[in-house]
Scaffold this active site. Structure first.
Site, PDB file in Angstrom:
ATOM      1  N   ASN A  29      -2.607  12.826  -3.178  1.00 44.70           N
ATOM      2  CA  ASN A  29      -3.544  13.188  -4.247  1.00 44.70           C
ATOM      3  C   ASN A  29      -4.146  14.558  -4.012  1.00 44.70           C
ATOM      4  O   ASN A  29      -4.283  15.375  -4.933  1.00 44.70           O
ATOM      5  CB  ASN A  29      -4.666  12.141  -4.325  1.00 44.70           C
TER       6      ASN A  29
ATOM      7  N   ASP B  57       0.845  -1.192   0.000  1.00 45.68           N
ATOM      8  CA  ASP B  57       0.000   0.000   0.000  1.00 45.68           C
ATOM      9  C   ASP B  57       0.884   1.247   0.000  1.00 45.68           C
ATOM     10  O   ASP B  57       1.872   1.323   0.738  1.00 45.68           O
ATOM     11  CB  ASP B  57      -0.909   0.003   1.238  1.00 45.68           C
TER      12      ASP B  57
ATOM     13  N   ASP C 274      -1.609   9.471 -10.266  1.00 47.76           N
ATOM     14  CA  ASP C 274      -1.537   8.381 -11.258  1.00 47.76           C
ATOM     15  C   ASP C 274      -0.093   8.107 -11.655  1.00 47.76           C
ATOM     16  O   ASP C 274       0.303   6.948 -11.845  1.00 47.76           O
ATOM     17  CB  ASP C 274      -2.360   8.749 -12.496  1.00 47.76           C
TER      18      ASP C 274
ATOM     19  N   GLU D  59      -4.718   2.298  -4.403  1.00 49.15           N
ATOM     20  CA  GLU D  59      -3.268   2.359  -4.195  1.00 49.15           C
ATOM     21  C   GLU D  59      -2.720   1.061  -3.626  1.00 49.15           C
ATOM     22  O   GLU D  59      -1.586   1.032  -3.136  1.00 49.15           O
ATOM     23  CB  GLU D  59      -2.914   3.529  -3.272  1.00 49.15           C
TER      24      GLU D  59
END
Length: 394
Positions: free
Chosen positions: A266, A258, A275, A300
């Site tokens: 983000n 993770d 991304d 993620e």
């Protein structure tokens, strides 16, 4: 390596087509008749699949193959100027179809492809009706001694243009390898082979069939990619992981990976940068040592599967992976237009550190199905998060 993998089936079909063409008379009459009618069946199949998956490039390849088929059946090398014009136009059309972006088939954005093919047809008709001498001199002129080119009816102008386009497609297949580019290169070779024959005969059916099979290979590979590969990271997706778990047995290790503080990342830098981080992480996961297989589980989160290894054997490889990611600075190269220009200038080209937390479990201590082992790995991942992140827990 990826380019060779994409080109291998296409090269096999090229050599198979040449072999069948050279030994066509030695085949049984039933096989010869089947080959003659095979292009008609394949054109329906490939057209239907390209429309179903809305792949305009493949659809235009099919139209170009049909155009070549019709030109050879109606014109042939006997009508020297018309034949010469098409031999020059075909490589240009192939290049234009290749550089056009994928825009669907029955959409307004696909119009440039149809316009290009329509212009080529109109040019063929007009040149056939008017037969201007300057066109004949340009296309049919021998630029080099003709004795070096008596092995083919193709005009020297067509050979020069075809060589340039072939080199372009070959280089593109290695620089940006994909199934469609490999198929495009093979289709181009088959079209040249058809035009080299210069007349409508069984050889045209052989090379047309091979070209349509290349289209079929490309569209089937595309459907597989859509089903099994994650579009963003190009790692195998959850469906591929599910099939892996259906077949796996014995000793294996599952690791859940993770990205740390990904939501905050983000929110701070934007989804496009997020991304890019996921693609970077996926690239590192895809190169994990220890024969581990990487999958994108969702968001993620990623999954690694080490077949034939327990957690103790997998841990060194996971620690190495974690360190590689943590020691790979990520450069944020973006300009958020929604923000104030000054703030964007500060954000742009900033270097940040991205880390991951990893939870590990194996089948030797976590009995049950692979999904149970993955749940144990997920619990270990939670412990890694509580421990402070950027670590591996089992």
């Amino acid at each position: 390596m990826k380019a060779i993998k994409s080109l291998a089936p296409v090269l096999f079909l090229v050599f198979l087509a040449i072999f069948v063409f050279r030994h066509f008379d030695q085949l049984s009459s039933a096989i010869r008749n089947a080959i003659v009618f095979l292009p008609f069946l394949l054109v329906l199949l490939v057209s239907g699949l390209s429309i179903h998956f809305s792949r305009s490039r493949l659809f235009f390849y099919v139209l170009l193959l049909i155009m070549t088929y019709l030109v050879l059946s109606q014109v042939g090398v006997a009508q020297q100027l018309s034949y010469g014009v098409y031999t020059v136009l075909m490589p240009v059309l192939m290049w234009l179809i290749t550089v056009l972006p994928e825009r669907g088939i029955f959409t307004v954005r696909a119009l440039p492809g149809y316009i290009i093919l329509l212009v080529a047809i109109v040019m063929m008709v007009l040149l056939k009706l008017t037969t201007p001498m300057w066109v004949a001199d340009l296309i049919l002129n021998d630029w080099l001694p003709s004795r070096y080119f008596d092995w083919t009816p193709l005009p020297q102008t067509a050979l020069i243009v075809s060589t340039v386009v072939f080199i372009y497609l070959l280089v593109l297949s290695f620089l940006q390898p994909s199934t469609h580019r490999a198929a495009g290169l093979g289709i181009f070779v088959m079209l040249l082979a058809e035009l080299h024959i210069g007349a409508f005969n069984a050889g045209v059916s052989v090379f047309s069939s091979a070209a349509f099979l290349m289209c079929l290979y490309a569209v089937m590979q595309e459907s597989w990619r859509m089903a099994y590969l994650d579009e963003l990271t190009e790692l195998p997706a959850r469906r591929a992981l599910r099939e892996k778990f259906q077949k796996i047995g014995g000793l294996y290790t599952v690791a859940m990976v993770d990205v740390d503080h990904f939501k905050k990342f983000n929110d701070t830098y934007g989804h496009d940068t997020g991304d890019a981080v996921l693609r970077m992480i996926a690239g590192k996961l895809g190169k994990v040592t220890g024969s581990g297989s990487a999958y994108r589980y969702g968001g993620e989160e990623f999954t690694l599967v080490f077949n034939g290894k327990d957690r103790e054997q997998a841990l060194p490889h996971l620690q190495q992976l974690r360190e590689i990611i943590a020691n790979s600075p990520f450069v944020i190269n973006r300009e958020d237009r929604r923000q104030h220009e000054r703030k964007s200038a500060q954000t742009r080209n900033k270097t940040v550190t991205v880390t991951v937390s990893i939870g590990v479990a194996d089948s030797s201590k976590d009995s049950g199905s692979p999904w149970d082992v993955m749940k144990s790995a997920d619990k270990a991942l939670y412990r890694a998060k509580k421990k402070g992140r950027n670590c591996v827990c089992s």
